[in-house]
Write an enzyme that holds these catalytic residues in place. Structure first.
Site, PDB file in Angstrom:
ATOM      1  N   HIS A 162       0.762  -1.350   0.088  1.00  0.00           N
ATOM      2  CA  HIS A 162      -0.013   0.081   0.078  1.00  0.00           C
ATOM      3  C   HIS A 162       0.728   1.308   0.036  1.00  0.00           C
ATOM      4  CE1 HIS A 162       1.213   0.218   4.276  1.00  0.00           C
ATOM      5  NE2 HIS A 162       0.560   1.414   4.143  1.00  0.00           N
TER       6      HIS A 162
HETATM    7  C1  UD1 Z   1      -2.203   6.031   4.981  1.00  0.00           C
HETATM    8  C2  UD1 Z   1      -0.907   6.622   5.821  1.00  0.00           C
HETATM    9  C3  UD1 Z   1       0.382   5.683   5.630  1.00  0.00           C
HETATM   10  C4  UD1 Z   1      -0.159   4.233   6.400  1.00  0.00           C
HETATM   11  C5  UD1 Z   1      -1.606   4.072   5.784  1.00  0.00           C
HETATM   12  C6  UD1 Z   1      -2.243   2.800   6.650  1.00  0.00           C
HETATM   13  C7  UD1 Z   1      -0.597   8.994   5.455  1.00  0.00           C
HETATM   14  C8  UD1 Z   1       0.172  10.101   4.588  1.00  0.00           C
HETATM   15  N1  UD1 Z   1      -0.430   7.905   4.995  1.00  0.00           N
HETATM   16  O1  UD1 Z   1      -1.870   5.795   3.741  1.00  0.00           O
HETATM   17  O2  UD1 Z   1       1.472   6.057   6.576  1.00  0.00           O
HETATM   18  O3  UD1 Z   1       0.842   3.419   6.398  1.00  0.00           O
HETATM   19  O4  UD1 Z   1      -2.519   4.992   5.747  1.00  0.00           O
HETATM   20  O5  UD1 Z   1      -2.822   2.003   5.737  1.00  0.00           O
HETATM   21  O6  UD1 Z   1      -1.119   9.428   6.356  1.00  0.00           O
HETATM   22  N2  UD1 Z   1      -8.999   4.958   0.585  1.00  0.00           N
HETATM   23  C9  UD1 Z   1     -10.311   4.245   0.381  1.00  0.00           C
HETATM   24  N3  UD1 Z   1     -10.902   3.789   1.686  1.00  0.00           N
HETATM   25  C10 UD1 Z   1     -10.357   4.322   2.795  1.00  0.00           C
HETATM   26  C11 UD1 Z   1      -9.170   4.709   2.973  1.00  0.00           C
HETATM   27  C12 UD1 Z   1      -8.429   5.001   1.803  1.00  0.00           C
HETATM   28  O7  UD1 Z   1     -10.818   3.855  -0.647  1.00  0.00           O
HETATM   29  O8  UD1 Z   1     -11.086   3.937   3.710  1.00  0.00           O
HETATM   30  C13 UD1 Z   1      -8.277   4.924  -0.723  1.00  0.00           C
HETATM   31  C14 UD1 Z   1      -8.561   6.541  -1.418  1.00  0.00           C
HETATM   32  O9  UD1 Z   1      -8.681   6.106  -2.601  1.00  0.00           O
HETATM   33  C15 UD1 Z   1      -7.292   7.268  -0.811  1.00  0.00           C
HETATM   34  C16 UD1 Z   1      -6.245   6.071  -0.796  1.00  0.00           C
HETATM   35  O10 UD1 Z   1      -6.614   4.851  -0.480  1.00  0.00           O
HETATM   36  O11 UD1 Z   1      -6.946   8.146  -1.721  1.00  0.00           O
HETATM   37  C17 UD1 Z   1      -5.119   6.618  -0.044  1.00  0.00           C
HETATM   38  O12 UD1 Z   1      -5.605   6.783   1.604  1.00  0.00           O
HETATM   39  P1  UD1 Z   1      -4.755   7.650   2.443  1.00  0.00           P
HETATM   40  O13 UD1 Z   1      -5.350   7.641   3.803  1.00  0.00           O
HETATM   41  O14 UD1 Z   1      -4.670   8.849   1.887  1.00  0.00           O
HETATM   42  O15 UD1 Z   1      -3.368   6.893   2.402  1.00  0.00           O
HETATM   43  P2  UD1 Z   1      -3.083   5.253   2.726  1.00  0.00           P
HETATM   44  O16 UD1 Z   1      -2.245   4.934   1.514  1.00  0.00           O
HETATM   45  O17 UD1 Z   1      -4.158   4.631   3.355  1.00  0.00           O
HETATM   46  N1  UDP Z   2      -4.114  -5.156   8.733  1.00  0.00           N
HETATM   47  C1  UDP Z   2      -5.280  -5.654   8.966  1.00  0.00           C
HETATM   48  N2  UDP Z   2      -5.858  -5.932   7.999  1.00  0.00           N
HETATM   49  C2  UDP Z   2      -5.310  -6.072   6.396  1.00  0.00           C
HETATM   50  C3  UDP Z   2      -3.901  -5.559   6.580  1.00  0.00           C
HETATM   51  C4  UDP Z   2      -3.175  -5.002   7.547  1.00  0.00           C
HETATM   52  O1  UDP Z   2      -5.629  -5.596  10.041  1.00  0.00           O
HETATM   53  O2  UDP Z   2      -6.164  -6.278   5.559  1.00  0.00           O
HETATM   54  C5  UDP Z   2      -3.103  -4.646   9.889  1.00  0.00           C
HETATM   55  C6  UDP Z   2      -1.760  -5.262  10.133  1.00  0.00           C
HETATM   56  O3  UDP Z   2      -2.085  -6.678  10.733  1.00  0.00           O
HETATM   57  C7  UDP Z   2      -1.171  -4.218  10.979  1.00  0.00           C
HETATM   58  C8  UDP Z   2      -1.698  -2.831  10.455  1.00  0.00           C
HETATM   59  O4  UDP Z   2      -2.900  -3.356   9.809  1.00  0.00           O
HETATM   60  O5  UDP Z   2      -1.543  -4.314  12.292  1.00  0.00           O
HETATM   61  C9  UDP Z   2      -0.486  -2.446   9.487  1.00  0.00           C
HETATM   62  O6  UDP Z   2      -1.404  -1.171   8.643  1.00  0.00           O
HETATM   63  P1  UDP Z   2      -0.896  -0.888   7.360  1.00  0.00           P
HETATM   64  O7  UDP Z   2      -0.230  -1.805   6.630  1.00  0.00           O
HETATM   65  O8  UDP Z   2      -2.197  -0.301   6.654  1.00  0.00           O
HETATM   66  O9  UDP Z   2      -0.059   0.546   7.694  1.00  0.00           O
HETATM   67  P2  UDP Z   2       1.382   0.578   8.437  1.00  0.00           P
HETATM   68  O10 UDP Z   2       1.815   0.073   9.526  1.00  0.00           O
HETATM   69  O11 UDP Z   2       2.536   0.121   7.058  1.00  0.00           O
HETATM   70  O12 UDP Z   2       1.664   2.167   8.528  1.00  0.00           O
END
Ligand code: UD1
Ligand code: UDP
Length: 352
Positions: free
Chosen positions: A203
């Protein structure tokens, strides 16, 4: 003491699951969900499964550019901070929700506590690196999970109020692992066998927003000949469609799962291939070989210990590690004793 906790993204819900209920034993907590993550299986499922207290506020900011998202959070947080008059703001990790929660507190001269402080990738193109550095420098209490994080802060002149308490995700992992064993049937539902599949997550913006990097990753997974289970983050799903990339049949693509199913998938996997910070740590907790598709990691101790290998997004390196990477060392204790949350609450109460 009245503490406002600001969370908004999936890993922060899991961290709050370890900390919020302990805060509430002796303090008042106001929980703010920024709405950064909002899909049912990116947000609500965690509150329901992990008994995280219901948020007092949901800012519903949703997705958007970094400025829009962070700015909208700031506007709404300021109103709430003014109304609630907290003694302290508590934030986790390195997302836009982290920075907004901390920055708003700092501007209003409310002390900020940062959990998971001191992590560094030394890659300032990552939004997370910007968020964590800025947050560390405006926080009063810095709760670090590892020894290297203390050193990182020291190099930036941050030595006061730095506490190595261990990792709250380790607390959560210990606590929910037993529950996952009892409640999750995902292994049977997906027809999987113990140690006979690879669990993958993708992601990270640097991997999804670059067609070549994402293509290399998918090529390696497609050509691995292994059963791969991939709970697909919505960001990655979107880019796969935009770039017209396709998965082959060896990859079981599923919707993002709740934490109990995720722990169960980790527990039974042969190896874990990921670009997630949290999942790298969980691979270590679960004693699973971890292959990290990034150019660097903040969790360097997992690499030094021999349980994590950094392969970037080079298809050949990913494939080689899927087949040949096996940790040789016993694990050192890196992430504390599983009582990080109690230590944090104790330190805050005694030092405020
Ligand atoms: C965010 C964090 C990242 C973290 C991750 C955990 C920032 C800059 N990034 O990244 O550090 O590792 O969360 O998962 O804060 N979207 C949906 N539904 C949702 C959420 C997101 O469709 O419920 C889609 C949207 O298209 C959105 C994209 O995912 O634009 C990215 O979501 P965003 O929260 O901006 O960043 P993450 O990649 O989730
Ligand atoms: N996780 C989850 N379901 C998923 C993918 C990840 O519960 O489908 C959990 C995972 O076990 C971990 C956390 O989400 O505890 C990690 O989040 P993510 O990878 O989104 O973000 P990051 O840790 O890189 O910020």
């Amino acid at each position: 003491m009245k503490i406002i906790t600001v969370i908004g993204a999936r890993p922060q819900f899991i961290k709050a699951a370890a900390v919020s209920n302990i805060i509430r034993e002796q303090n008042e907590e106001v929980l703010i969900h920024t709405g950064q993550h909002y899909d049912e299986n990116m947000s609500r499922i965690f509150f329901d499964e992990l008994q995280i207290p219901k948020p007092d506020y949901n800012l519903c900011v949703g997705s958007g550019g970094h400025g829009t998202q962070t700015g909208n959070m700031l506007i709404k947080l300021e109103e709430i901070y003014l109304k609630e008059k907290p003694d302290m703001i508590l934030v986790y990790g390195d997302t836009n929700s982290t920075l907004a929660g901390a920055l708003c507190g700092s501007k209003m001269l409310i002390p900020v506590a940062h959990i998971e402080a001191g992590l560094r990738s030394f890659n300032m193109t990552m939004p997370e690196e910007q968020n964590r550095i800025l947050t560390d420098h405006i926080s009063k209490f810095l709760f670090v999970p590892t020894i290297s994080a203390i050193n990182n802060l020291k190099k930036e002149g941050l030595e006061k109020n730095v506490y190595n308490v261990g990792d709250v995700m380790f607390d959560a992992n210990i606590h929910f692992r037993k529950k996952a064993e009892q409640k999750s049937n995902i292994i049977d539902t997906l027809g999987l066998y113990h140690n006979e599949y690879i669990l993958t997550t993708i992601h990270r913006a640097e991997n999804t927003n670059d067609i070549n990097r994402l293509k290399n990753i998918i090529t390696a997974l497609n050509n691995s000949g292994k059963t791969i289970v991939l709970p697909l983050h919505p960001r990655t799903k979107r880019y796969m469609a935009d770039y017209n990339l396709k998965f082959m049949d060896n990859i079981k693509v599923i919707e993002p799962v709740g934490y109990l199913d995720m722990i169960s998938l980790e527990e039974h996997a042969a190896k874990i291939v990921t670009d997630s910070g949290g999942v790298q740590k969980e691979a270590f907790f679960m004693k699973k070989p971890c292959i990290t598709m990034r150019d660097e990691t903040e969790w360097i101790e997992t690499v030094e210990n021999g349980w994590n290998t950094i392969v970037s997004t080079d298809s050949n390196k990913i494939l080689d590690a899927i087949i040949n990477f096996f940790p040789k060392n016993n694990q050192n204790n890196i992430f504390g004793d599983g009582n990080a949350a109690s230590k944090i609450v104790d330190i805050i109460s005694k030092n405020f």
